[in-house]
Enzyme design. Sequence first.
Site, PDB file in Angstrom:
ATOM      1  N   GLY A  98       0.804  -1.216   0.000  1.00 33.01           N
ATOM      2  CA  GLY A  98       0.000   0.000   0.000  1.00 33.01           C
ATOM      3  C   GLY A  98       0.838   1.268   0.000  1.00 33.01           C
ATOM      4  N   ASN A 141      -7.537   4.248   8.919  1.00 31.61           N
ATOM      5  CA  ASN A 141      -6.978   3.071   9.574  1.00 31.61           C
ATOM      6  C   ASN A 141      -7.029   3.140  11.096  1.00 31.61           C
ATOM      7  OD1 ASN A 141      -5.076   5.120   8.510  1.00 31.61           O
ATOM      8  ND2 ASN A 141      -3.605   4.086   9.834  1.00 31.61           N
ATOM      9  N   GLN A 165      -7.746   0.233   3.676  1.00 30.21           N
ATOM     10  CA  GLN A 165      -8.599  -0.296   4.742  1.00 30.21           C
ATOM     11  C   GLN A 165      -9.973  -0.719   4.227  1.00 30.21           C
ATOM     12  OE1 GLN A 165      -7.986  -0.942   8.022  1.00 30.21           O
ATOM     13  NE2 GLN A 165      -5.863  -0.318   7.862  1.00 30.21           N
ATOM     14  N   SER A 200      -3.552  -2.811  -0.459  1.00 27.16           N
ATOM     15  CA  SER A 200      -2.476  -3.603   0.123  1.00 27.16           C
ATOM     16  C   SER A 200      -2.967  -5.013   0.449  1.00 27.16           C
ATOM     17  CB  SER A 200      -1.976  -2.923   1.403  1.00 27.16           C
ATOM     18  OG  SER A 200      -1.118  -3.792   2.101  1.00 27.16           O
ATOM     19  N   GLY A 201      -2.204  -6.030   0.026  1.00 27.69           N
ATOM     20  CA  GLY A 201      -2.625  -7.420   0.209  1.00 27.69           C
ATOM     21  C   GLY A 201      -2.706  -7.875   1.659  1.00 27.69           C
ATOM     22  N   HIS A 202      -1.791  -7.386   2.504  1.00 25.80           N
ATOM     23  CA  HIS A 202      -1.742  -7.951   3.859  1.00 25.80           C
ATOM     24  C   HIS A 202      -2.836  -7.410   4.773  1.00 25.80           C
ATOM     25  CE1 HIS A 202       0.245  -4.796   6.436  1.00 25.80           C
ATOM     26  NE2 HIS A 202       0.667  -4.342   5.269  1.00 25.80           N
ATOM     27  N   THR A 219      11.538  -7.828 -11.396  1.00 22.57           N
ATOM     28  CA  THR A 219      11.041  -9.182 -11.614  1.00 22.57           C
ATOM     29  C   THR A 219       9.827  -9.428 -10.717  1.00 22.57           C
ATOM     30  OG1 THR A 219      13.284  -9.871 -12.118  1.00 22.57           O
ATOM     31  CG2 THR A 219      11.698 -11.615 -11.621  1.00 22.57           C
ATOM     32  N   CYS A 256       2.285   2.161  12.630  1.00 24.51           N
ATOM     33  CA  CYS A 256       3.432   2.780  11.966  1.00 24.51           C
ATOM     34  C   CYS A 256       4.065   3.857  12.828  1.00 24.51           C
ATOM     35  CB  CYS A 256       3.010   3.384  10.646  1.00 24.51           C
ATOM     36  SG  CYS A 256       1.994   2.267   9.684  1.00 24.51           S
TER      37      CYS A 256
HETATM   38  C1  LIG Z   1      -1.490  -0.271   6.147  1.00 23.80           C
HETATM   39  C2  LIG Z   1      -1.865   0.938   5.395  1.00 23.80           C
HETATM   40  C3  LIG Z   1      -1.036   1.460   4.379  1.00 23.80           C
HETATM   41  C4  LIG Z   1       0.315   0.870   4.066  1.00 23.80           C
HETATM   42  O1  LIG Z   1       0.225  -0.376   3.412  1.00 23.80           O
HETATM   43  P1  LIG Z   1       1.525  -1.318   3.411  1.00 23.80           P
HETATM   44  O2  LIG Z   1       1.138  -2.449   2.508  1.00 23.80           O
HETATM   45  O3  LIG Z   1       1.753  -1.750   4.828  1.00 23.80           O
HETATM   46  O4  LIG Z   1       2.638  -0.520   2.861  1.00 23.80           O
HETATM   47  C5  LIG Z   1      -1.466   2.582   3.699  1.00 23.80           C
HETATM   48  N1  LIG Z   1      -2.651   3.167   3.974  1.00 23.80           N
HETATM   49  C6  LIG Z   1      -3.465   2.699   4.923  1.00 23.80           C
HETATM   50  C7  LIG Z   1      -4.771   3.366   5.167  1.00 23.80           C
HETATM   51  C8  LIG Z   1      -3.108   1.580   5.672  1.00 23.80           C
HETATM   52  O5  LIG Z   1      -3.916   1.133   6.633  1.00 23.80           O
END
Ligand SMILES: *Cc1c(COP(=O)(O)O)cnc(C)c1O
Length: 383
Positions: A72, A152, A180, A200-202, A238, A326
Site C-alpha cells: 500500500g 486506519n 482499509q 495492500s494485500g496484507h 522481476t 506505523c
Molecule cells: C497499512 C496501510 C497502508 C500501508 O500499506 P503497506 O502495505 O503496509 O505498505 C497505507 N494506507 C493505509 C490506510 C493503511 O492502513
Amino acid sequence: MERTIYMDNAATTKPRKEVVEAMMPYLEEYYANPSSMYGIAMENQKVIQDSRKLIADTLGAESEEIYFTAGGSEADNWALKGVAHANREKGRHIITTKIEHHAVLNSCKQLEEDGYEVTYLNVDEKGRIRLEELEDAIREDTILISVMAANNEIGTIEPVWEAARIAKARGVLFHTDAVQMYGQMPMDVRQLQADLISVSGHKFRGPRGSGFLYVRKGTKICPFINGGGQERGMRAGTENTAAIVGMAKAAELAIRTMNYRIRKETYQRNYLIRRILNEIPRVRLNGHPYYRLPSNANFCFEGIEGESLLILLEMKGICGSAGSACTTGNTEPSHVLIAIGLDEQTANASLRLSINEDITRKELDYVVEILKESVQSLREKSG
Ligand SMILES: *Cc1c(COP(=O)(O)O)cnc(C)c1O
C-alpha cells in the site's frame, strides 16, 4: 496464559491457509523468472495475468488498469508522485486530508519540498471531510485530490463517492487510499469515479509486501520504477509471482465471504462497543457511529496512557494498538485523533481494537473484563 486474542487486524491480518497453499508452488516449483522463455516461466506469466484479471474483476475494472506493487505504501507514493510529476505543467496544487496514512502525508511533504503546494482538509469531530471545504479548496492549478476511503485508526468511512464526483466535475484527478476498505466493503470503479486506487494485500489476509495500484485508462501518470519492461514499463522489477498469486487468492476469498464478515463483525464489534461504553466510566468512542468499518473500535479512557494499557493487555494475551502501528515507539499523539479535535492528553489515552469475523463472544467477554480491571488499576496508580 490464555491463547492470543488478536485484535490488531487494521495493522496486519493473518494470511489465510488457502493463501499460503496457493503461494507455495511458486516458491518451490515454478520459481522461474516470468520473463524467461521456457515452460515454468510461461506458467508464471499466465498465473500473473490470471491474478490480474481476477483482481480487476473484484473492482469492475479492466486487467490493464491493475499494476502490481509491493504494498500500500508503494501504491500511495506512486499515485501521488507519479501524477504530480506527469501533470506538473498543468499545475502544482494537490488537495488531501489531515487524517491520511503517513504513506500519503509524507509523499505530500516530499512534494512540498519539490515545489508543489498541498492543502490539507480538516475533518469533523467524527473524522469525515466536509464536501464544501473540498469544493472551495479546488483551484485552477489543482491537479490531484487524494482522500482515503476509510481511516486506519478510527475506521471512519469518507464520502469518497461524492468527493470523486466533485473532482471529476472540476477536471481534477482523484486518488483514494483504499487499503482499509478494499476486501472489507464493496467497491466498484463503475460507481466510484476514482482515477487511482491504492490497495495492500496484507490488510485482507494476503501476504505482506503485496499490493496494487488501480489506474483508470487514460490517466496521466509517470512510471514509478524504471528498469525492465514489467507492469507495462510502469513498475519495473522481476514479478513476485508468489505474492501476486497469494493476494489474488486472498481477494477472491475476501469477496466471497464479504457479506458474512460485514454482518458478523458489525454484530460483534457493536457488542464490544456497547459493553465498554456501558461498563467502563469516563470512556469515549472515537470515530463515526454509522460510517465506520465493521472491524473497527477505537476508544479513549480518560486519565490513562494508551501505551501502559497496551502492556497490561499484552500480559493477558490481548493484542491491540494505541495510535497507528506505523507510529508506535514515538510519543507523538496520533495526528488523526488531533484532527478530530482531541487534546494531546486525551489522544494519548487511546486504544484501537480491530477484529475479524473469527472473534467469539467468549473472547469479547474476556477482553471487556480485562479492560475493566486494567483501566481501573491504571487510574488508581495515577491517583
Ligand atoms: C497499512 C496501510 C497502508 C500501508 O500499506 P503497506 O502495505 O503496509 O505498505 C497505507 N494506507 C493505509 C490506510 C493503511 O492502513
